[in-house]
Design a protein around this motif. Structure first.
Motif, mmCIF file in Angstrom:
data_model
loop_
_atom_site.group_PDB
_atom_site.id
_atom_site.type_symbol
_atom_site.label_atom_id
_atom_site.label_comp_id
_atom_site.label_asym_id
_atom_site.label_seq_id
_atom_site.Cartn_x
_atom_site.Cartn_y
_atom_site.Cartn_z
ATOM 1 N N MET A 1 54.555 35.166 13.416
ATOM 2 C CA MET A 1 54.058 35.501 15.052
ATOM 3 C C MET A 1 54.463 37.045 15.136
ATOM 4 S SD MET A 1 54.798 33.394 18.241
ATOM 5 C CE MET A 1 53.934 33.552 18.776
ATOM 6 N N ARG A 2 52.891 37.633 15.448
ATOM 7 C CA ARG A 2 53.549 39.188 15.806
ATOM 8 C C ARG A 2 54.557 39.505 17.173
ATOM 9 N NH1 ARG A 2 52.131 43.718 13.055
ATOM 10 N NH2 ARG A 2 50.843 44.261 14.563
ATOM 11 N N LEU A 3 54.892 38.303 17.569
ATOM 12 C CA LEU A 3 55.822 38.984 19.337
ATOM 13 C C LEU A 3 57.342 39.356 18.617
ATOM 14 C CD1 LEU A 3 55.493 38.876 22.169
ATOM 15 C CD2 LEU A 3 56.244 36.918 21.814
ATOM 16 N N LEU A 4 57.263 38.276 17.799
ATOM 17 C CA LEU A 4 58.911 38.214 16.615
ATOM 18 C C LEU A 4 58.833 39.754 15.948
ATOM 19 C CD1 LEU A 4 61.228 36.994 16.211
ATOM 20 C CD2 LEU A 4 60.271 35.660 14.425
ATOM 21 N N GLU A 5 57.764 40.459 15.742
ATOM 22 C CA GLU A 5 57.719 41.000 14.332
ATOM 23 C C GLU A 5 57.777 41.981 15.936
ATOM 24 O OE1 GLU A 5 54.559 43.565 11.818
ATOM 25 O OE2 GLU A 5 54.608 41.515 11.923
ATOM 26 N N LEU A 6 57.475 42.384 16.587
ATOM 27 C CA LEU A 6 56.648 43.366 17.381
ATOM 28 C C LEU A 6 58.078 43.953 18.566
ATOM 29 C CD1 LEU A 6 52.861 44.059 17.302
ATOM 30 C CD2 LEU A 6 54.944 44.663 16.104
ATOM 31 N N VAL A 7 58.122 42.344 19.374
ATOM 32 C CA VAL A 7 58.953 43.344 20.547
ATOM 33 C C VAL A 7 60.744 42.751 20.701
ATOM 34 C CG1 VAL A 7 58.809 42.296 23.133
ATOM 35 C CG2 VAL A 7 56.456 42.416 21.537
ATOM 36 N N VAL A 8 60.301 41.477 19.474
ATOM 37 C CA VAL A 8 61.666 40.821 19.509
ATOM 38 C C VAL A 8 63.243 41.588 19.362
ATOM 39 C CG1 VAL A 8 63.334 39.068 18.939
ATOM 40 C CG2 VAL A 8 60.903 38.636 19.924
ATOM 41 N N PRO A 9 62.678 42.202 18.261
ATOM 42 C CA PRO A 9 63.708 43.581 17.684
ATOM 43 C C PRO A 9 64.190 44.516 18.741
ATOM 44 C CG PRO A 9 62.419 42.858 15.844
ATOM 45 C CD PRO A 9 61.737 41.949 17.071
ATOM 46 N N PRO A 10 63.531 45.185 19.101
ATOM 47 C CA PRO A 10 63.721 46.619 20.543
ATOM 48 C C PRO A 10 64.385 45.400 21.590
ATOM 49 C CG PRO A 10 61.329 46.555 19.920
ATOM 50 C CD PRO A 10 61.734 45.351 19.031
ATOM 51 N N TYR A 11 63.796 44.495 21.922
ATOM 52 C CA TYR A 11 64.268 44.016 22.909
ATOM 53 C C TYR A 11 65.342 43.634 22.752
ATOM 54 C CZ TYR A 11 65.568 39.738 26.200
ATOM 55 O OH TYR A 11 66.286 39.200 26.590
ATOM 56 N N LYS A 12 66.201 42.914 21.851
ATOM 57 C CA LYS A 12 67.688 42.579 21.285
ATOM 58 C C LYS A 12 68.312 43.526 21.243
ATOM 59 C CE LYS A 12 70.409 41.170 17.706
ATOM 60 N NZ LYS A 12 70.772 39.887 16.079
ATOM 61 N N ALA A 13 67.436 45.032 20.613
ATOM 62 C CA ALA A 13 68.798 45.722 21.020
ATOM 63 C C ALA A 13 68.951 46.823 22.427
ATOM 64 C CB ALA A 13 67.935 47.043 19.460
ATOM 65 N N ALA A 14 68.346 46.563 23.232
ATOM 66 C CA ALA A 14 68.033 47.310 24.475
ATOM 67 C C ALA A 14 68.971 46.346 25.092
ATOM 68 C CB ALA A 14 66.727 46.760 25.235
ATOM 69 N N TYR A 15 69.049 44.550 24.768
ATOM 70 C CA TYR A 15 69.794 43.878 25.866
ATOM 71 C C TYR A 15 70.595 43.804 25.473
ATOM 72 C CZ TYR A 15 70.247 39.444 28.248
ATOM 73 O OH TYR A 15 71.230 38.719 29.715
ATOM 74 N N THR A 16 71.472 43.972 23.979
ATOM 75 C CA THR A 16 72.668 43.935 23.363
ATOM 76 C C THR A 16 73.117 44.737 23.827
ATOM 77 O OG1 THR A 16 72.070 42.778 21.555
ATOM 78 C CG2 THR A 16 74.089 43.749 20.623
ATOM 79 N N ILE A 17 73.161 45.881 23.772
ATOM 80 C CA ILE A 17 73.800 47.762 23.797
ATOM 81 C C ILE A 17 73.726 47.123 25.698
ATOM 82 C CG2 ILE A 17 73.008 50.237 24.991
ATOM 83 C CD1 ILE A 17 71.626 50.001 21.997
ATOM 84 N N LEU A 18 73.132 46.858 26.583
ATOM 85 C CA LEU A 18 73.337 46.434 27.978
ATOM 86 C C LEU A 18 74.714 45.348 27.798
ATOM 87 C CD1 LEU A 18 70.823 46.260 31.130
ATOM 88 C CD2 LEU A 18 73.030 44.143 30.437
ATOM 89 N N GLN A 19 74.777 44.477 27.156
ATOM 90 C CA GLN A 19 75.865 43.990 27.552
ATOM 91 C C GLN A 19 77.501 44.050 26.906
ATOM 92 O OE1 GLN A 19 74.553 40.242 24.863
ATOM 93 N NE2 GLN A 19 73.661 38.870 26.747
ATOM 94 N N GLN A 20 76.866 44.705 25.584
ATOM 95 C CA GLN A 20 78.083 46.220 25.613
ATOM 96 C C GLN A 20 78.810 47.152 26.242
ATOM 97 O OE1 GLN A 20 76.951 46.314 21.353
ATOM 98 N NE2 GLN A 20 78.152 44.149 20.758
ATOM 99 N N TYR A 21 77.618 47.314 26.551
ATOM 100 C CA TYR A 21 77.903 48.991 26.967
ATOM 101 C C TYR A 21 78.506 48.884 28.774
ATOM 102 C CZ TYR A 21 78.856 50.546 22.082
ATOM 103 O OH TYR A 21 79.320 50.532 20.763
#
Length: 335
Positions: A1-21
């Motif tokens: 699914m294109r949503l999983l391919e295009l949007v989820v990875p950068p979203y995950k990166a942003a959310y993970t950094i926001l949580q950690q730092y």
């Protein structure tokens, strides 16, 4: 699914950094007893904000790209649905036409079969008539033969042997019989042709109904695809809106012109920072896009703890503009 391919990875990166730092550091008391410690905290926050902003912008760009793709697919699918509906309507008209032809042929077949039965009876009657005349001829011949032996033959149109059956009557009877047999044969040929025509029409109708069933299935698939695409389009629009809200909030708050406390306090506005990201998380979760991507959203309990911790730490944050701290911050590229 294109949503999983295009949007989820950068979203995950942003959310993970926001949580950690950004979020997690405020779950514990910050070390603010010297300027070096403060600079370290601000450096981590500044770089985290940059990384989050970059990742969110990537997610936004990807979602916009996806919306363009989805919109085009919606147009194409709507066009395909319209064409398929016209095709089905044409098939239904053809099936109705075939049904009308079948009805006409069936009526003709019943009529011609009744006529054939009558002609068959005509043949039987003609055969009986010929047989009856032949029997009379034989009777007359026998009678004449017997009288001749007695030498008492009377040459007259009438005699003791009865009316003489001449060859003309027999020929006429044979002609009637042949004519009746020919009519019956022609009728049977016509019936065979009509039965073949009926069989052909019924075969065509069966094929048409099978093709119609396939086309209806294809139409349902197209309609389902359109619904999925429409839902994806709406979801992508919501995701883009929420991500833009977060990036806009970060950009406005982390300008460096406000006091350090005010800046961090504004940044930690969870209605504009965490909640929109959690709404995006819920969209991904509903679409089952996170099974193989292990990270969780910030819970309400965590947000409550962060708010409480920040209030405790806030009084220790110096009343200085943020730009005094971030001028020397050098962020490396985040992997």
């Amino acid at each position: 699914m294109r949503l999983l391919e295009l949007v989820v990875p950068p979203y995950k990166a942003a959310y993970t950094i926001l949580q950690q730092y950004i979020v997690n550091p405020f779950l514990k008391d910050l070390s603010t007893d010297n300027e070096t410690a403060i600079k370290e905290v601000i450096s981590d926050l500044t770089c985290a904000v940059q990384y989050v902003g970059g990742a969110l912008n990537a997610a936004i760009n990807s979602s916009q790209k996806l919306r363009i793709e989805v919109n085009q697919k919606l147009v194409d699918t709507a066009s395909a649905i319209s064409a398929k509906e016209k095709e089905i309507s044409s098939m239904q008209g053809e099936i109705q036409h075939e049904a009308s032809e079948i009805k006409v042929v069936k009526v003709k077949l019943v009529t011609d079969e009744q006529s054939a039965n009558e002609k068959e009876q005509g043949v039987i009657n003609a055969e009986n008539n010929v047989h009856s005349l032949q029997e009379k001829v034989e009777d007359v011949r026998d009678c004449l033969f017997k009288n001749q032996r007695r030498k008492s033959v009377v040459f007259s149109t009438r005699s003791d042997c009865g009316n003489i059956v001449n060859s003309v009557k027999i020929e006429n009877a044979d002609r009637v019989l042949n004519n009746a047999e020919e009519k019956l044969q022609n009728s049977q040929i016509k019936i065979d042709d009509e039965r073949q025509q009926l069989s052909t029409l019924q075969g065509q109708q069966n094929n048409s109904e099978k093709e119609l069933s396939v086309s209806r299935h294809e139409l349902r698939e197209l309609q389902l695809t359109y619904i999925v695409l429409h839902e994806l389009n709406n979801s992508t629009a919501i995701i883009s809106q929420d991500l833009k809200m977060v990036t806009s909030h970060i950009t406005k708050t982390w300008s460096g012109s406000e006091l350090l406390y005010t800046t961090i306090n504004n940044l930690m506005n969870f209605d504009r920072l965490i909640n929109p990201l959690n709404e995006v998380y819920k969209v991904f979760e509903r679409k089952h896009l996170l099974q193989n991507i292990r990270f969780s959203m910030v819970s309400d309990l965590t947000l409550t703890q962060v708010k409480h911790s920040f209030k405790t730490t806030a009084k220790l944050i110096p009343q200085m503009p943020l730009n005094l701290f971030i001028s020397s911050v050098n962020c490396t590229v985040q992997d």
